[in-house]
Design a protein around this motif. Structure first.
Motif, short mmCIF file in Angstrom:
data_model
loop_
_atom_site.label_atom_id
_atom_site.label_comp_id
_atom_site.label_asym_id
_atom_site.label_seq_id
_atom_site.Cartn_x
_atom_site.Cartn_y
_atom_site.Cartn_z
N VAL A 209 -12.93 -7.22 9.82
CA VAL A 209 -11.60 -7.51 9.28
C VAL A 209 -10.56 -6.65 10.00
O VAL A 209 -10.69 -5.42 10.05
CB VAL A 209 -11.55 -7.24 7.76
CG1 VAL A 209 -10.17 -7.60 7.21
CG2 VAL A 209 -12.63 -8.02 7.04
N GLN A 210 -9.54 -7.31 10.54
CA GLN A 210 -8.47 -6.60 11.24
C GLN A 210 -7.15 -6.64 10.48
O GLN A 210 -6.42 -5.67 10.43
CB GLN A 210 -8.28 -7.21 12.65
CG GLN A 210 -9.51 -7.16 13.53
CD GLN A 210 -9.96 -5.74 13.84
OE1 GLN A 210 -9.15 -4.82 13.88
NE2 GLN A 210 -11.27 -5.56 14.04
N LYS A 211 -6.84 -7.78 9.87
CA LYS A 211 -5.55 -7.95 9.19
C LYS A 211 -5.63 -7.46 7.75
O LYS A 211 -6.60 -7.73 7.04
CB LYS A 211 -5.12 -9.42 9.20
CG LYS A 211 -4.76 -9.98 10.56
CD LYS A 211 -4.25 -11.41 10.41
CE LYS A 211 -3.76 -11.99 11.73
NZ LYS A 211 -4.88 -12.25 12.65
N THR A 212 -4.59 -6.74 7.30
CA THR A 212 -4.47 -6.30 5.91
C THR A 212 -3.07 -6.63 5.42
O THR A 212 -2.08 -6.40 6.13
CB THR A 212 -4.72 -4.78 5.79
OG1 THR A 212 -6.00 -4.46 6.34
CG2 THR A 212 -4.69 -4.36 4.32
N ILE A 213 -2.98 -7.16 4.20
CA ILE A 213 -1.69 -7.58 3.65
C ILE A 213 -1.55 -7.08 2.21
O ILE A 213 -2.54 -6.96 1.49
CB ILE A 213 -1.56 -9.13 3.69
CG1 ILE A 213 -0.16 -9.56 3.27
CG2 ILE A 213 -2.62 -9.80 2.82
CD1 ILE A 213 0.10 -11.06 3.47
N CYS A 214 -0.33 -6.76 1.81
CA CYS A 214 -0.04 -6.33 0.44
C CYS A 214 0.55 -7.50 -0.34
O CYS A 214 1.51 -8.13 0.10
CB CYS A 214 0.96 -5.17 0.44
SG CYS A 214 0.24 -3.60 0.96
N LEU A 215 -0.02 -7.77 -1.51
CA LEU A 215 0.42 -8.89 -2.34
C LEU A 215 0.55 -8.43 -3.79
O LEU A 215 0.18 -7.33 -4.15
CB LEU A 215 -0.59 -10.04 -2.26
CG LEU A 215 -0.88 -10.65 -0.88
CD1 LEU A 215 -2.04 -11.62 -0.98
CD2 LEU A 215 0.35 -11.33 -0.32
N GLY A 216 1.08 -9.33 -4.62
CA GLY A 216 1.13 -9.09 -6.05
C GLY A 216 2.48 -8.62 -6.55
O GLY A 216 3.34 -8.16 -5.78
N PRO A 217 2.69 -8.71 -7.87
CA PRO A 217 3.99 -8.32 -8.45
C PRO A 217 4.30 -6.84 -8.30
O PRO A 217 5.46 -6.44 -8.38
CB PRO A 217 3.83 -8.70 -9.93
CG PRO A 217 2.35 -8.76 -10.16
CD PRO A 217 1.75 -9.21 -8.88
N GLY A 218 3.28 -6.01 -8.05
CA GLY A 218 3.53 -4.57 -7.88
C GLY A 218 3.45 -4.12 -6.45
O GLY A 218 3.23 -2.93 -6.18
N ARG A 219 3.65 -5.03 -5.51
CA ARG A 219 3.48 -4.69 -4.09
C ARG A 219 4.51 -3.68 -3.59
O ARG A 219 4.37 -3.14 -2.49
CB ARG A 219 3.54 -5.95 -3.23
CG ARG A 219 4.86 -6.67 -3.24
CD ARG A 219 4.80 -7.93 -2.39
NE ARG A 219 4.46 -7.66 -1.01
CZ ARG A 219 5.35 -7.38 -0.06
NH1 ARG A 219 6.64 -7.31 -0.36
NH2 ARG A 219 4.96 -7.15 1.17
N GLU A 220 5.55 -3.39 -4.38
CA GLU A 220 6.55 -2.42 -3.95
C GLU A 220 5.96 -1.02 -3.78
O GLU A 220 6.47 -0.21 -3.00
CB GLU A 220 7.71 -2.35 -4.96
CG GLU A 220 8.61 -3.58 -4.97
CD GLU A 220 8.03 -4.72 -5.79
OE1 GLU A 220 6.95 -4.51 -6.39
OE2 GLU A 220 8.64 -5.80 -5.82
N ILE A 221 4.88 -0.73 -4.51
CA ILE A 221 4.27 0.60 -4.40
C ILE A 221 3.31 0.68 -3.21
O ILE A 221 2.75 1.73 -2.95
CB ILE A 221 3.53 0.99 -5.69
CG1 ILE A 221 2.31 0.08 -5.92
CG2 ILE A 221 4.45 0.95 -6.89
CD1 ILE A 221 1.46 0.50 -7.10
N CYS A 222 3.15 -0.43 -2.51
CA CYS A 222 2.27 -0.44 -1.34
C CYS A 222 2.96 0.32 -0.20
O CYS A 222 4.14 0.09 0.09
CB CYS A 222 1.98 -1.87 -0.91
SG CYS A 222 0.87 -2.01 0.50
N PRO A 223 2.27 1.24 0.47
CA PRO A 223 2.88 1.98 1.58
C PRO A 223 3.14 1.08 2.78
O PRO A 223 2.61 -0.03 2.87
CB PRO A 223 1.83 3.05 1.90
CG PRO A 223 0.54 2.46 1.44
CD PRO A 223 0.88 1.64 0.22
N LYS A 224 3.98 1.53 3.69
CA LYS A 224 4.31 0.75 4.89
C LYS A 224 3.10 0.60 5.80
O LYS A 224 2.91 -0.42 6.46
CB LYS A 224 5.46 1.41 5.65
CG LYS A 224 6.77 1.46 4.87
CD LYS A 224 7.31 0.07 4.62
CE LYS A 224 8.65 0.14 3.89
NZ LYS A 224 9.19 -1.22 3.60
N LYS A 225 2.29 1.65 5.85
CA LYS A 225 1.08 1.60 6.66
C LYS A 225 0.06 2.59 6.14
O LYS A 225 0.40 3.51 5.39
CB LYS A 225 1.39 1.86 8.13
CG LYS A 225 2.00 3.23 8.41
CD LYS A 225 2.28 3.38 9.91
CE LYS A 225 2.86 4.76 10.21
NZ LYS A 225 3.11 4.93 11.67
#
Length: 480
Positions: A209-225
């Protein structure tokens, strides 16, 4: 057309109005934080977020569908993911096949959660359900519509984080991670979790797996990288036109329901055939039809009468699944083979029985429009000669050719009867004509007896009662 997201945890809906023209992208017209059926005909695609959902990608021995579903339930139960009494519905996609083995992708969802959108459809004549999917298979569909390669999705929700790996619209792997007391995620732990998931997917499925994506209603807390790896930001314009693209990332389940694989669709086939069920809905409640769809009239009787046999079969099934070999090869005796054959035979007999919702559909199709069903009762008529019940040892097979006698056999031999009462309003001649037509139509399909009707001159109402045999000379083997 509407794309719906149903949160079974909180009983909340999210609705997106969609315009679809030709082969172009979906065009989002508007969206709402609730769902209320409109006055125009609508097609619905529904995504369900539920704690009672499960995915599995694993090898199974080639066997009959009935036994396969029991094996699936047993594996889920062994992982402590199946609550006692929970009725799970499975959708199965074959990935590959070798001699004696099949690799299957399985998505499971509780019947109770599936019934929520179905009940809405039963109560609203303008609604047609085009697809019901678990959120996991919906997200897999959305990501698979953008890329054919594997993707790891970090789905941030209020109560936790789910790591989901998908490829070509197939969910491969899922892992739940709780949030800390502040509602955030420790970056070091997140990086370690991502790496662990990548290793597990490569080990289990030989996929990198190479690609990673942030999803969901709380994705704002996901870091940039994470570390030196940035998150994947796909361009959804080719498949979805929307003024605020962030809504796709916040509600991937709703949008993904349109793109999900049809093999994962939980919609019963009867709900897909236009609006055939609407006429029945004017006579009976949605709960009655829904109950008939999921449980059938024999469900409780089968469980009660066959409880001992089912326990014995479950014990045998655990041995089968633990060895992971072809079923026929691991049964060491004719006794165990006969036990499984017996259970499958009982299951087949149960599904061949007339089903209440199908009988109602047929009756509704040829009743005069002025005639309504006031009430009905379905029961079995015990016409068999009473005999003493043999001791429990009688039910255990001694060889593959043994003949079983049990309460189940006698149950299936009892004719299924429907006592029904119909009403109409009009003149005496109109009433008689309608009832004569009704009885003639019913008698062309089923055996009818105990026909009685009366007419009240004051209220100008007529009432007709009769008994319909759903099994017997005319009804035997007739599934309506």
């Amino acid at each position: 057309m509407r794309l719906l997201e149903y949160n079974a945890f909180e009983g909340q809906w999210r609705s997106f109005f969609i315009a679809k023209e030709g082969k172009g992208p979906l065009k989002v017209i508007s969206h709402e934080n609730f769902f209320e059926p409109g006055h125009k005909k609508e097609d619905l695609f529904v995504s369900i977020l539920s704690k009672n959902s499960h995915i599995m990608l694993s090898d199974f021995p080639k066997t009959k569908k009935e036994i396969l579903r029991l094996q699936i339930n047993e594996r889920i139960r062994q992982e402590a993911l199946l609550e006692e009494g929970m009725n799970l519905v499975h959708r199965i996609k074959k990935i590959s096949s070798t001699e004696g083995q099949e690799r299957l992708s399985i998505v499971s969802l509780s019947a109770a959660d599936i019934s929520v959108p179905l009940d809405i459809a039963l109560k609203n004549k303008n609604i047609r359900i085009k697809g019901i999917f678990s959120e996991i298979s919906s997200i897999a569909g959305l990501l698979g519509a953008i890329t054919k390669g594997p993707v790891m999705a970090a789905i941030f929700r209020e109560k936790g984080l789910e790591i989901l790996v998908t490829r070509e619209k197939i969910p491969l792997y899922s892992q739940i991670i709780p949030l800390d007391v502040t509602g955030s995620v420790d970056l070091t732990m997140l990086e370690q979790t991502f790496e662990l998931v990548r290793q597990n997917v490569e080990r289990l499925h030989n996929i990198q797996v190479q690609k990673t994506i942030c999803l969901g209603p709380g994705r704002e807390i996901c870091p940039k990288k994470i570390g030196n790896k940035e998150f994947w930001e796909p361009d959804f314009k080719k498949i979805i036109e929307i003024s605020d693209p962030s809504l796709i990332l916040k509600h991937p389940g709703a949008f993904g329901a349109y793109f999900a694989l049809k093999e994962y669709d939980f919609t019963p086939s009867i709900f897909k055939t236009a609006y055939v069920i609407r006429r029945v809905n004017s006579f009976v409640s949605g709960a009655l039809v829904l109950s008939a769809l999921f449980t059938g009239i024999l469900g409780f009787n089968l469980y009660r009468e066959n409880k001992k046999l089912y326990k014995e079969y479950t014990f045998l099934l655990k041995n089968v699944t633990s060895k992971k070999e072809k079923l026929e090869a691991i049964l060491p005796s004719n006794t165990e083979k006969a036990l499984i054959e017996r259970y499958v035979d009982i299951y087949k007999k149960s599904v061949e029985q007339p089903r209440p919702h199908e009988v109602l559909l047929r009756l509704a199709s040829f009743l005069p429009s002025e005639v309504k069903i006031l009430s009905f009762e379905i029961k079995r008529e015990n016409t068999a000669i009473s005999r003493p019940t043999p001791p429990p040892s009688t039910y255990m097979p001694q060889s593959s050719s043994i003949q079983f006698t049990s309460p189940i056999d006698r149950l299936f031999n009892m004719p299924l009867k429907m006592d029904i009462v119909l009403v109409t309003q009009g003149t005496f001649m109109q009433t008689r004509t309608r009832f004569e037509e009704t009885i003639s139509n019913i008698a062309s399909i089923y055996s009818v007896k105990n026909v009685n009707w009366d007419y009240d001159k004051i209220s100008r109402k007529g009432k007709l009662s009769c008994t319909i045999t759903l099994q017997g000379k005319k009804g035997e083997g007739n599934r309506a």
